[in-house]
Design a protein around this motif. Structure first.
Motif, PDB file in Angstrom:
ATOM      1  N   PRO A  60       0.836  -1.211   0.000  1.00 33.69           N
ATOM      2  CA  PRO A  60       0.000   0.000   0.000  1.00 33.69           C
ATOM      3  C   PRO A  60       0.863   1.251   0.000  1.00 33.69           C
ATOM      4  O   PRO A  60       1.870   1.325   0.706  1.00 33.69           O
ATOM      5  CB  PRO A  60      -0.787  -0.134   1.309  1.00 33.69           C
ATOM      6  CG  PRO A  60      -0.815  -1.598   1.595  1.00 33.69           C
ATOM      7  CD  PRO A  60       0.502  -2.129   1.099  1.00 33.69           C
ATOM      8  N   GLY A  61       0.507   2.220  -0.833  1.00 29.29           N
ATOM      9  CA  GLY A  61       1.286   3.449  -0.964  1.00 29.29           C
ATOM     10  C   GLY A  61       2.244   3.424  -2.135  1.00 29.29           C
ATOM     11  O   GLY A  61       2.815   4.460  -2.497  1.00 29.29           O
ATOM     12  N   ASP A  62       2.445   2.225  -2.740  1.00 26.40           N
ATOM     13  CA  ASP A  62       3.304   2.131  -3.917  1.00 26.40           C
ATOM     14  C   ASP A  62       2.580   2.696  -5.138  1.00 26.40           C
ATOM     15  O   ASP A  62       1.343   2.648  -5.237  1.00 26.40           O
ATOM     16  CB  ASP A  62       3.681   0.677  -4.210  1.00 26.40           C
ATOM     17  CG  ASP A  62       4.687   0.129  -3.210  1.00 26.40           C
ATOM     18  OD1 ASP A  62       5.243   0.932  -2.437  1.00 26.40           O
ATOM     19  OD2 ASP A  62       4.907  -1.101  -3.204  1.00 26.40           O
ATOM     20  N   ALA A  63       3.357   3.208  -6.057  1.00 34.13           N
ATOM     21  CA  ALA A  63       2.851   3.608  -7.369  1.00 34.13           C
ATOM     22  C   ALA A  63       3.666   2.887  -8.425  1.00 34.13           C
ATOM     23  O   ALA A  63       4.893   2.741  -8.283  1.00 34.13           O
ATOM     24  CB  ALA A  63       2.948   5.120  -7.552  1.00 34.13           C
ATOM     25  N   VAL A  64       2.997   2.433  -9.468  1.00 29.19           N
ATOM     26  CA  VAL A  64       3.659   1.707 -10.556  1.00 29.19           C
ATOM     27  C   VAL A  64       3.429   2.468 -11.851  1.00 29.19           C
ATOM     28  O   VAL A  64       2.277   2.701 -12.249  1.00 29.19           O
ATOM     29  CB  VAL A  64       3.128   0.263 -10.688  1.00 29.19           C
ATOM     30  CG1 VAL A  64       3.884  -0.467 -11.793  1.00 29.19           C
ATOM     31  CG2 VAL A  64       3.254  -0.474  -9.368  1.00 29.19           C
ATOM     32  N   ALA A  65       4.517   2.890 -12.514  1.00 24.45           N
ATOM     33  CA  ALA A  65       4.430   3.576 -13.801  1.00 24.45           C
ATOM     34  C   ALA A  65       4.673   2.560 -14.909  1.00 24.45           C
ATOM     35  O   ALA A  65       5.756   1.962 -14.980  1.00 24.45           O
ATOM     36  CB  ALA A  65       5.452   4.703 -13.863  1.00 24.45           C
ATOM     37  N   VAL A  66       3.665   2.377 -15.744  1.00 24.65           N
ATOM     38  CA  VAL A  66       3.730   1.353 -16.785  1.00 24.65           C
ATOM     39  C   VAL A  66       3.683   2.014 -18.159  1.00 24.65           C
ATOM     40  O   VAL A  66       2.720   2.735 -18.465  1.00 24.65           O
ATOM     41  CB  VAL A  66       2.555   0.364 -16.653  1.00 24.65           C
ATOM     42  CG1 VAL A  66       2.686  -0.737 -17.711  1.00 24.65           C
ATOM     43  CG2 VAL A  66       2.495  -0.224 -15.254  1.00 24.65           C
ATOM     44  N   PRO A  67       4.707   1.809 -19.006  1.00 28.74           N
ATOM     45  CA  PRO A  67       4.607   2.291 -20.397  1.00 28.74           C
ATOM     46  C   PRO A  67       3.418   1.619 -21.087  1.00 28.74           C
ATOM     47  O   PRO A  67       3.145   0.440 -20.868  1.00 28.74           O
ATOM     48  CB  PRO A  67       5.940   1.853 -21.025  1.00 28.74           C
ATOM     49  CG  PRO A  67       6.846   1.604 -19.873  1.00 28.74           C
ATOM     50  CD  PRO A  67       5.985   1.140 -18.749  1.00 28.74           C
ATOM     51  N   ARG A  68       2.710   2.358 -21.905  1.00 27.50           N
ATOM     52  CA  ARG A  68       1.491   1.829 -22.514  1.00 27.50           C
ATOM     53  C   ARG A  68       1.757   0.582 -23.360  1.00 27.50           C
ATOM     54  O   ARG A  68       0.899  -0.308 -23.449  1.00 27.50           O
ATOM     55  CB  ARG A  68       0.813   2.911 -23.348  1.00 27.50           C
ATOM     56  CG  ARG A  68       0.255   4.062 -22.503  1.00 27.50           C
ATOM     57  CD  ARG A  68      -0.531   5.060 -23.329  1.00 27.50           C
ATOM     58  NE  ARG A  68      -0.990   6.169 -22.504  1.00 27.50           N
ATOM     59  CZ  ARG A  68      -2.103   6.156 -21.770  1.00 27.50           C
ATOM     60  NH1 ARG A  68      -2.867   5.075 -21.768  1.00 27.50           N
ATOM     61  NH2 ARG A  68      -2.445   7.219 -21.055  1.00 27.50           N
ATOM     62  N   ARG A  69       2.935   0.500 -23.956  1.00 29.51           N
ATOM     63  CA  ARG A  69       3.216  -0.677 -24.774  1.00 29.51           C
ATOM     64  C   ARG A  69       3.407  -1.933 -23.918  1.00 29.51           C
ATOM     65  O   ARG A  69       3.389  -3.048 -24.442  1.00 29.51           O
ATOM     66  CB  ARG A  69       4.453  -0.426 -25.655  1.00 29.51           C
ATOM     67  CG  ARG A  69       5.753  -0.313 -24.899  1.00 29.51           C
ATOM     68  CD  ARG A  69       6.905  -0.084 -25.877  1.00 29.51           C
ATOM     69  NE  ARG A  69       8.200  -0.103 -25.223  1.00 29.51           N
ATOM     70  CZ  ARG A  69       8.755   0.916 -24.590  1.00 29.51           C
ATOM     71  NH1 ARG A  69       8.098   2.076 -24.547  1.00 29.51           N
ATOM     72  NH2 ARG A  69       9.931   0.801 -24.024  1.00 29.51           N
TER      73      ARG A  69
END
Length: 576
Positions: free
Chosen positions: A540-549
């Motif tokens: 909890p509190g994590d953020a995940v940045a995912v490239p759209r591809r």
């Protein structure tokens, strides 16, 4: 010397050489595109942290020591950022200036080895050779190797003539000069100066530049059977002076980070050459051959004519060479090029930038080939003219390279479009077509019997093709290799998550573009790269940045179904 190094030489060659230098290494400062990951963004963030912390000894990334590269290039970038602010132009300024300095010193070395006109030509050819010019546009430590290698080899070459009297290959020194050529003091000064530049090489890339100088000059002295006690003493002096220049920083870094010297010189250097333990291993033995041929275009094609005729003992021709003339520089240049290529081929760790020190030799050999062609065309030159068979081969090379322009440039743009999975706009294709159609124009002065004007036109054609890539293609393609959008999203949110994980991408440019208050105190445990091959459990509190591809695979692998997310241009940011 008046015939080849006088006012007419300056008037003809200097203007196009200066214009090309400005186009290739100064104009790009005004072409805006984001920092590229992995290397450019990482190096920029390290230099930025150096400025923020005020620590000019240990390069750091997210607070952790970054021990894979020496300090000189980081210093140059940090000074640029401190003077001009945290922006892309300030990041790229040192690399472009080192690239320009590399072209200038390549020309200087060619001038001292051969003659003034060959020097101007060599500088122009180096500046328009594909691989070194392309690599100079993005911040890379290897770009700083070239001027120091050139200057070290220049001084070594001059030192060997110091005991033999004035060489006709060198311009006359002004009367009253305190260090006349041919004196022991001049030779000693050259050796000490060589040590200084070798020290700068050690501060730039460790032992890589030292190896390049040693292989080029040592190999030449070996094949010419000029190995002796004096050379050993000179080598010892060079290394001693280099140690005095480089050792203070290495010792300071070892004191701050115990074990650094073993890691860098044993693990990175020795094991990197002898084993496949480093990240850049597992390449085939022929890895560098296509890089040399393709990266050396369009000028590497002018090297074979030099082999069509046996070289005389003096580059000014057997019939006119005085008894005390220096040996021909052509074998020296071949030792440099072939020796470095063999060394890299045998090394287990392979990377395209490692080949960079070979390209000044390519440029000077190509310039010598052009100068010898001019000599056989009725021009004033101290270089022996090419033989008839070599001249025919030379002419075929020029004609075919000129006609290939309309095909090669559009084909290269098409390949880039496929690799980048981008669709270039019609203005890109229109500009590409115009520049490609103009590529055969150098044939007009060539057919008119003006080969010097044809060479200048060919160099300008290469510069025009380069500008198409830099102004129309690279800014569009760069968006795929940067995390600037993600940083701007975080800046807009005005806070950092407890932990940010970026899927399958390096994070250097994220750090560089963050606001000062967001990156202050940021550490590696709060911002890191996440591999989908080795996923970790999210908290909890994590953020995940995912490239759209990568979106579909990441959602399935990381269990992000139903997790809310925000759009950040090419990224989706999921908050647990």
């Amino acid at each position: 010397m008046k015939a080849s190094g006088g006012e007419s030489t300056w008037k003809f060659w200097a203007p196009p050489a200066i214009v090309i230098g400005l186009v290739m290494f100064v104009v790009p400062l005004w072409i805006h595109f984001p920092l590229l990951d992995p290397d450019e963004g990482l190096h920029a963030a390290i230099a930025q942290e150096m400025v923020d912390r005020g620590d000019w000894v240990t390069p750091r990334f997210l607070g952790e020591p970054f021990l894979d590269k020496p300090i000189l290039y980081f210093w140059a970038q940090a000074v640029s950022l401190k003077l001009f602010g945290f922006n892309e132009a300030a990041v790229r300024l040192p690399g472009l200036m080192f690239g320009l300095f590399g072209a200038v010193t390549t020309g200087l070395l060619a001038w001292r080895l051969c003659e003034a006109s060959t020097g101007w030509i060599a500088g122009m050819l180096y500046a328009t050779t594909i691989l070194p010019t392309a690599l100079a546009q993005a911040a890379s430590h290897d770009v700083a190797l070239i001027p120091w290698i050139n200057l070290a080899l220049l001084l070594l070459w001059e030192s060997q003539g110091g005991a033999k009297g004035d060489s006709p290959l060198l311009p006359e020194r002004p009367e009253g000069c305190c260090a006349q050529k041919g004196t022991v003091s001049f030779s000693a000064a050259c050796i000490v100066g060589t040590g200084f530049f070798v020290g700068l090489l050690m501060l730039t890339k460790g032992l890589a530049g030292v190896a390049a100088v040693g292989i080029a000059y040592g190999g030449y002295r070996l094949i010419t059977r000029r190995i002796g006690f004096v050379l050993v003493v000179q080598g010892a002096v060079v290394l001693a002076v280099a140690a005095l220049v480089a050792a203070p920083w290495y010792i300071a870094l070892e004191n701050q980070n115990p074990g650094y010297l073993h890691y860098y010189f044993v693990d990175r250097h020795l094991l990197g050459v002898a084993t496949e333990s480093q990240p850049h291993g597992n390449q085939p033995w022929w890895y560098y051959l296509p890089l040399l041929i393709g990266g050396g275009l369009p000028w590497i094609g002018y090297l074979p004519p030099l082999l069509r005729r046996k070289e005389s003992r003096s580059p000014i021709g057997e019939e006119t060479a005085p008894p005390h003339s220096d040996p021909s520089p052509v074998p020296f240049l071949w030792c440099w090029l072939i020796g470095w290529l063999i060394f890299l081929t045998l090394a287990q760790s392979k990377l395209a930038t490692y080949l960079w020190p070979a390209f000044p030799a390519v440029a000077i050999l190509a310039a010598a080939s052009w100068s010898r062609f001019f000599a056989g065309d009725g021009g004033n030159s101290l270089l022996a003219p090419l033989g008839e068979a070599a001249r025919r081969a030379f002419a075929r090379t020029f004609v075919w390279s000129s006609w290939s322009g309309p095909i090669v440039l559009p084909a290269a743009v098409l390949v880039l479009q496929m690799l980048l999975e981008e669709r270039f706009t019609w203005p890109v294709w229109a500009a590409t077509a115009v520049v490609a159609a103009a590529a055969p124009l150098p044939l007009i002065p060539w057919r008119a019997g003006r080969p010097r004007a044809a060479l200048v036109a060919a160099a300008f054609s290469m510069a025009a093709q380069f500008m198409i890539v830099m102004t129309l293609i690279l800014p569009q393609a760069a968006l795929r290799y940067t995390a600037r959008d993600l940083a701007e999203h975080l800046n807009h949110r005005q806070r950092m998550p407890q932990r940010l994980l970026v899927v399958e991408e390096r994070i250097g440019s994220v750090v560089f573009y963050l606001r000062a208050d967001l990156r202050a105190g940021l550490e590696a445990d709060r911002l890191s790269r996440l591999s989908l091959e080795n996923p970790i459990e999210l908290s909890p509190g994590d953020a995940v940045a995912v490239p759209r591809r990568k979106l579909e695979k990441a959602v399935e692998t990381l269990g992000l179904e139903g997790v809310p997310f925000e759009s950040a241009e090419k990224y989706c940011v999921f908050d647990k």
